[in-house]
Scaffold this motif. Structure first.
Motif, PDB file in Angstrom:
ATOM      1  N   GLY A 188       0.744  -1.341  -0.111  1.00  0.00           N
ATOM      2  CA  GLY A 188      -0.086   0.001  -0.054  1.00  0.00           C
ATOM      3  C   GLY A 188       0.949   1.326   0.099  1.00  0.00           C
ATOM      4  N   ALA A 189       2.255   1.256   0.300  1.00  0.00           N
ATOM      5  CA  ALA A 189       3.141   2.411   0.521  1.00  0.00           C
ATOM      6  C   ALA A 189       4.283   2.016  -0.595  1.00  0.00           C
ATOM      7  CB  ALA A 189       3.570   2.499   1.886  1.00  0.00           C
ATOM      8  N   PRO A 190       4.505   3.362  -1.137  1.00  0.00           N
ATOM      9  CA  PRO A 190       5.798   3.113  -1.964  1.00  0.00           C
ATOM     10  C   PRO A 190       7.186   2.880  -1.464  1.00  0.00           C
ATOM     11  CG  PRO A 190       5.220   5.451  -1.632  1.00  0.00           C
ATOM     12  CD  PRO A 190       4.281   4.687  -0.962  1.00  0.00           C
ATOM     13  N   MET A 191       7.899   2.091  -1.839  1.00  0.00           N
ATOM     14  CA  MET A 191       9.194   2.039  -1.606  1.00  0.00           C
ATOM     15  C   MET A 191      10.067   3.565  -1.858  1.00  0.00           C
ATOM     16  SD  MET A 191      12.488  -0.113  -2.714  1.00  0.00           S
ATOM     17  CE  MET A 191      11.671  -1.458  -2.229  1.00  0.00           C
ATOM     18  N   LYS A 192      10.541   4.374  -1.277  1.00  0.00           N
ATOM     19  CA  LYS A 192      11.069   5.718  -1.546  1.00  0.00           C
ATOM     20  C   LYS A 192      12.700   5.391  -1.462  1.00  0.00           C
ATOM     21  CE  LYS A 192       7.558   8.167   0.890  1.00  0.00           C
ATOM     22  NZ  LYS A 192       6.950   9.035   2.018  1.00  0.00           N
ATOM     23  N   VAL A 193      13.274   6.109  -2.729  1.00  0.00           N
ATOM     24  CA  VAL A 193      14.669   5.753  -3.020  1.00  0.00           C
ATOM     25  C   VAL A 193      15.173   7.197  -3.049  1.00  0.00           C
ATOM     26  CG1 VAL A 193      16.431   4.985  -4.379  1.00  0.00           C
ATOM     27  CG2 VAL A 193      14.175   3.836  -4.254  1.00  0.00           C
ATOM     28  N   GLU A 194      16.180   7.390  -2.470  1.00  0.00           N
ATOM     29  CA  GLU A 194      16.794   8.925  -2.442  1.00  0.00           C
ATOM     30  C   GLU A 194      18.143   8.946  -3.386  1.00  0.00           C
ATOM     31  OE1 GLU A 194      17.356  12.925   0.164  1.00  0.00           O
ATOM     32  OE2 GLU A 194      18.326  10.983   1.266  1.00  0.00           O
ATOM     33  N   MET A 195      18.047   9.651  -4.432  1.00  0.00           N
ATOM     34  CA  MET A 195      19.156  10.007  -5.278  1.00  0.00           C
ATOM     35  C   MET A 195      20.072  10.953  -5.042  1.00  0.00           C
ATOM     36  SD  MET A 195      18.096   7.239  -7.353  1.00  0.00           S
ATOM     37  CE  MET A 195      18.633   7.249  -9.153  1.00  0.00           C
ATOM     38  N   LEU A 196      21.387  10.359  -5.007  1.00  0.00           N
ATOM     39  CA  LEU A 196      22.352  11.631  -4.593  1.00  0.00           C
ATOM     40  C   LEU A 196      23.270  11.712  -5.616  1.00  0.00           C
ATOM     41  CD1 LEU A 196      22.028   9.889  -1.409  1.00  0.00           C
ATOM     42  CD2 LEU A 196      22.012  12.383  -0.814  1.00  0.00           C
ATOM     43  N   VAL A 197      23.853  13.162  -5.756  1.00  0.00           N
ATOM     44  CA  VAL A 197      25.088  13.321  -6.575  1.00  0.00           C
ATOM     45  C   VAL A 197      26.098  13.813  -5.617  1.00  0.00           C
ATOM     46  CG1 VAL A 197      25.921  14.695  -8.713  1.00  0.00           C
ATOM     47  CG2 VAL A 197      23.424  14.004  -8.591  1.00  0.00           C
ATOM     48  N   HIS A 198      27.201  13.020  -5.875  1.00  0.00           N
ATOM     49  CA  HIS A 198      28.613  13.362  -4.952  1.00  0.00           C
ATOM     50  C   HIS A 198      29.412  14.001  -5.571  1.00  0.00           C
ATOM     51  CE1 HIS A 198      26.802  11.534  -1.166  1.00  0.00           C
ATOM     52  NE2 HIS A 198      26.281  10.725  -1.769  1.00  0.00           N
ATOM     53  N   GLU A 199      30.357  14.823  -5.154  1.00  0.00           N
ATOM     54  CA  GLU A 199      31.470  15.142  -5.723  1.00  0.00           C
ATOM     55  C   GLU A 199      32.497  14.011  -5.908  1.00  0.00           C
ATOM     56  OE1 GLU A 199      34.186  18.606  -4.483  1.00  0.00           O
ATOM     57  OE2 GLU A 199      32.222  19.460  -4.761  1.00  0.00           O
ATOM     58  N   GLY A 200      33.245  14.101  -7.008  1.00  0.00           N
ATOM     59  CA  GLY A 200      34.318  13.031  -7.200  1.00  0.00           C
ATOM     60  C   GLY A 200      33.728  11.518  -7.077  1.00  0.00           C
ATOM     61  N   HIS A 201      34.881  10.638  -7.312  1.00  0.00           N
ATOM     62  CA  HIS A 201      34.480   9.212  -7.411  1.00  0.00           C
ATOM     63  C   HIS A 201      34.984   8.772  -6.136  1.00  0.00           C
ATOM     64  CE1 HIS A 201      34.830   8.806 -12.184  1.00  0.00           C
ATOM     65  NE2 HIS A 201      34.019   9.296 -11.771  1.00  0.00           N
ATOM     66  N   SER A 202      34.112   8.002  -5.369  1.00  0.00           N
ATOM     67  CA  SER A 202      34.295   7.527  -4.042  1.00  0.00           C
ATOM     68  C   SER A 202      34.173   6.079  -4.058  1.00  0.00           C
ATOM     69  CB  SER A 202      33.314   8.044  -2.858  1.00  0.00           C
ATOM     70  OG  SER A 202      31.917   7.971  -3.748  1.00  0.00           O
ATOM     71  N   ARG A 203      35.372   5.508  -3.424  1.00  0.00           N
ATOM     72  CA  ARG A 203      35.445   4.021  -3.292  1.00  0.00           C
ATOM     73  C   ARG A 203      34.081   3.436  -2.446  1.00  0.00           C
ATOM     74  NH1 ARG A 203      40.132   5.085  -1.210  1.00  0.00           N
ATOM     75  NH2 ARG A 203      39.667   3.780   0.464  1.00  0.00           N
ATOM     76  N   ARG A 204      33.889   2.276  -2.687  1.00  0.00           N
ATOM     77  CA  ARG A 204      32.911   1.508  -2.019  1.00  0.00           C
ATOM     78  C   ARG A 204      33.490   1.360  -0.463  1.00  0.00           C
ATOM     79  NH1 ARG A 204      31.358  -4.164  -4.953  1.00  0.00           N
ATOM     80  NH2 ARG A 204      31.409  -3.017  -6.863  1.00  0.00           N
ATOM     81  N   GLY A 205      32.548   1.724   0.427  1.00  0.00           N
ATOM     82  CA  GLY A 205      32.816   1.688   1.673  1.00  0.00           C
ATOM     83  C   GLY A 205      33.494   2.824   2.429  1.00  0.00           C
ATOM     84  N   ALA A 206      33.843   3.573   1.499  1.00  0.00           N
ATOM     85  CA  ALA A 206      34.634   5.167   1.768  1.00  0.00           C
ATOM     86  C   ALA A 206      33.585   6.172   2.222  1.00  0.00           C
ATOM     87  CB  ALA A 206      35.745   5.375   0.923  1.00  0.00           C
ATOM     88  N   MET A 207      33.765   7.118   2.682  1.00  0.00           N
ATOM     89  CA  MET A 207      32.957   8.312   2.846  1.00  0.00           C
ATOM     90  C   MET A 207      32.802   8.968   1.248  1.00  0.00           C
ATOM     91  SD  MET A 207      31.369   9.071   5.519  1.00  0.00           S
ATOM     92  CE  MET A 207      30.982  10.801   5.680  1.00  0.00           C
ATOM     93  N   PRO A 208      31.749   8.981   0.942  1.00  0.00           N
ATOM     94  CA  PRO A 208      31.183   9.884  -0.140  1.00  0.00           C
ATOM     95  C   PRO A 208      31.643  11.375  -0.184  1.00  0.00           C
ATOM     96  CG  PRO A 208      29.307   9.212   0.302  1.00  0.00           C
ATOM     97  CD  PRO A 208      30.317   8.641   1.517  1.00  0.00           C
ATOM     98  N   GLY A 209      32.087  11.931  -1.171  1.00  0.00           N
ATOM     99  CA  GLY A 209      32.342  13.474  -1.371  1.00  0.00           C
ATOM    100  C   GLY A 209      31.052  14.195  -1.022  1.00  0.00           C
ATOM    101  N   PRO A 210      31.235  15.576  -1.089  1.00  0.00           N
ATOM    102  CA  PRO A 210      29.950  16.310  -0.627  1.00  0.00           C
ATOM    103  C   PRO A 210      28.957  16.192  -1.394  1.00  0.00           C
ATOM    104  CG  PRO A 210      32.094  17.598  -0.709  1.00  0.00           C
ATOM    105  CD  PRO A 210      32.626  16.365  -0.963  1.00  0.00           C
ATOM    106  N   VAL A 211      27.624  16.279  -1.025  1.00  0.00           N
ATOM    107  CA  VAL A 211      26.401  16.019  -1.790  1.00  0.00           C
ATOM    108  C   VAL A 211      26.261  17.258  -2.608  1.00  0.00           C
ATOM    109  CG1 VAL A 211      23.912  15.879  -1.754  1.00  0.00           C
ATOM    110  CG2 VAL A 211      25.211  14.358  -0.262  1.00  0.00           C
ATOM    111  N   MET A 212      26.096  17.259  -3.882  1.00  0.00           N
ATOM    112  CA  MET A 212      25.722  18.443  -4.876  1.00  0.00           C
ATOM    113  C   MET A 212      24.389  18.677  -5.157  1.00  0.00           C
ATOM    114  SD  MET A 212      29.076  17.285  -7.228  1.00  0.00           S
ATOM    115  CE  MET A 212      29.119  19.052  -8.180  1.00  0.00           C
ATOM    116  N   ALA A 213      23.743  17.515  -5.179  1.00  0.00           N
ATOM    117  CA  ALA A 213      22.067  17.716  -5.504  1.00  0.00           C
ATOM    118  C   ALA A 213      21.620  16.192  -5.115  1.00  0.00           C
ATOM    119  CB  ALA A 213      22.022  17.698  -7.045  1.00  0.00           C
TER     120      ALA A 213
END
Length: 414
Positions: free
Chosen positions: A99-124
């Motif tokens: 009855g409720a949707p699955m909500k997915v947040e899409m984020l754009v981060h600066e630079g290429h971040s490795r899996r498991g590493a802290m991603p770069g700043p959120v741009m959008a």
């Protein structure tokens, strides 16, 4: 910088378009998708992209250069969603309620971040809603004689083609495929057969009369087109679908996903007849260093003459079969079992079947963009079990088979 996903709210089996604008020419970014299930468990995926000369990105035409997948994959961020680092591994992201949707947040981060590493700043960022039910679809909880489950009816007067939908040895009530089928114009009965309400707690033995009662209920429903109904099943559900179309005249079309051509585990009774269940030999289960169970060799051999009483006599079926298998299924040998069923039909001069066989796909072939899960915790055993498959090939199999399944059911159910 902006990210736009369209439609922002849409059906879970449909593709979305993801575009990023306002970047520098050739700028490196990481795109991430983040979702939570009903229990609050966090899932995420990421991919590395590079903006074009205008500082734009389009996931439908631009390739990922790293992260959880590479290449042009418009839905890659959805089907590669996996438990976040701090969560228990090997969990599935599946909707418990439709009855409720699955909500997915899409984020754009600066630079290429490795899996498991802290991603770069959120741009959008942007949010997407993935709905499993279209407006107007009705969900009716069933307690009809002995039958339990949920009936999903499309909007409108009908009548609609009727389909019974069953999953495997996880038990309980799994509704998301049924609600999507209703959204696509089918009257779909999500049918649990153990570990739900007053049904048996474990898979000890089954009576085909329960499934017959469900088929008759659906066939007689005023919103269901006759004269026959269809059935779709995965794993143990696929094997039950084979038995239903073999013995029940009400069932005229069966979609069997990753099933066995013999009855397994629990004896199946119908009147005076019994199909004994093939057994699993736990000594033939391989356990990896990381504690993952591989059950591929564990089921007794259906080709052994001693096991012939377990074989489902599919040649007796008057209806039509669609067999769907992943060639890299590691739960059991579903490709071989499909061949055995087809061999039996051909031996009796029958051509009432289609086979969809997918290289690189694993065991559980669900509707499109359902997150790929190579290893999943088995609800009954409580241990991680190898399902097999490779993410990209499995995602392709899910998308292709979903269209073919609907075509097959419409063709044979009118």
């Amino acid at each position: 910088v902006s990210v736009a996903v369209s439609p922002a709210a849409g059906l879970a089996d449909e593709r979305v378009e993801t575009r990023v604008a306002g970047l520098g020419p050739g700028q490196a970014v990481t795109l991430r998708a983040v979702a939570a299930d009903e229990r609050g468990c966090l899932f995420q995926s990421c991919a590395h992209y590079q903006a074009d000369g205008r500082g734009e990105l389009h996931l439908g035409t631009d390739a990922s250069h790293g992260g959880d997948y590479t290449g042009v994959e418009p839905m890659g961020l959805f089907w590669s969603l996996a438990p976040a680092g701090m969560e228990r591994p090997y969990q599935r992201l599946l909707p418990r309620s439709t009855g409720a949707p699955m909500k997915v947040e899409m984020l754009v981060h600066e630079g290429h971040s490795r899996r498991g590493a802290m991603p770069g700043p959120v741009m959008a960022k942007a949010q997407v809603e993935r709905w499993f039910t279209a407006p107007g679809v009705r969900r009716i909880r069933l307690k009809e004689g002995g039958v339990r489950g949920s009936l999903f009816l499309p909007p409108g007067d009908g009548p609609f083609p009727g389909v019974i939908d069953m999953y495997g040895d996880e038990g309980g009530l799994v509704e998301f495929r049924s609600s999507l089928l209703a959204t696509r114009g089918f009257a779909a009965l999500s049918l649990p057969y153990f570990d739900f309400e007053d049904l048996p707690k474990v898979m000890k033995e089954f009576k085909l009369e329960y499934f017959e009662e469900a088929a008759r209920f659906l066939q007689r429903h005023p919103k269901v087109k006759g004269p026959g109904v269809g059935v779709i099943g995965t794993g143990k559900g696929a094997e039950l679908a084979l038995s239903m179309i073999t013995f029940l005249p009400e069932v005229v079309a069966a979609v069997c996903i990753s099933g066995c051509s013999s009855n397994t585990v629990a004896d199946l009774h119908y009147g005076d007849m019994t199909l004994p269940g093939l057994r699993f030999d736990m000594n033939k289960v391989n356990v990896s260093d990381t504690g993952v169970f591989d059950t591929f060799e564990a089921l007794d051999d259906p080709m052994n003459p001693a096991n012939s009483p377990c074989t489902i006599p599919v040649e007796k079926a008057e209806g039509h079969f669609l067999l769907v298998v992943g060639e890299d299924d590691r739960v059991w040998k579903s490709s071989l079992y499909a061949e055995l069923a087809i061999g039996r039909l051909r031996q009796h001069g029958k051509e009432n079947f289609e086979l969809l066989s997918y290289p690189g796909a694993g065991h559980r072939i669900d509707p499109p963009s359902t997150p790929f899960c190579q290893v999943a915790v088995d609800r009954v055993l409580g241990v991680p079990v190898m399902g097999g498959g490779e993410s990209k090939a499995h995602a392709r199999a899910q998308e292709h088979s979903w269209g073919k399944i609907q075509e097959f059911l419409r063709l044979h159910l009118g």
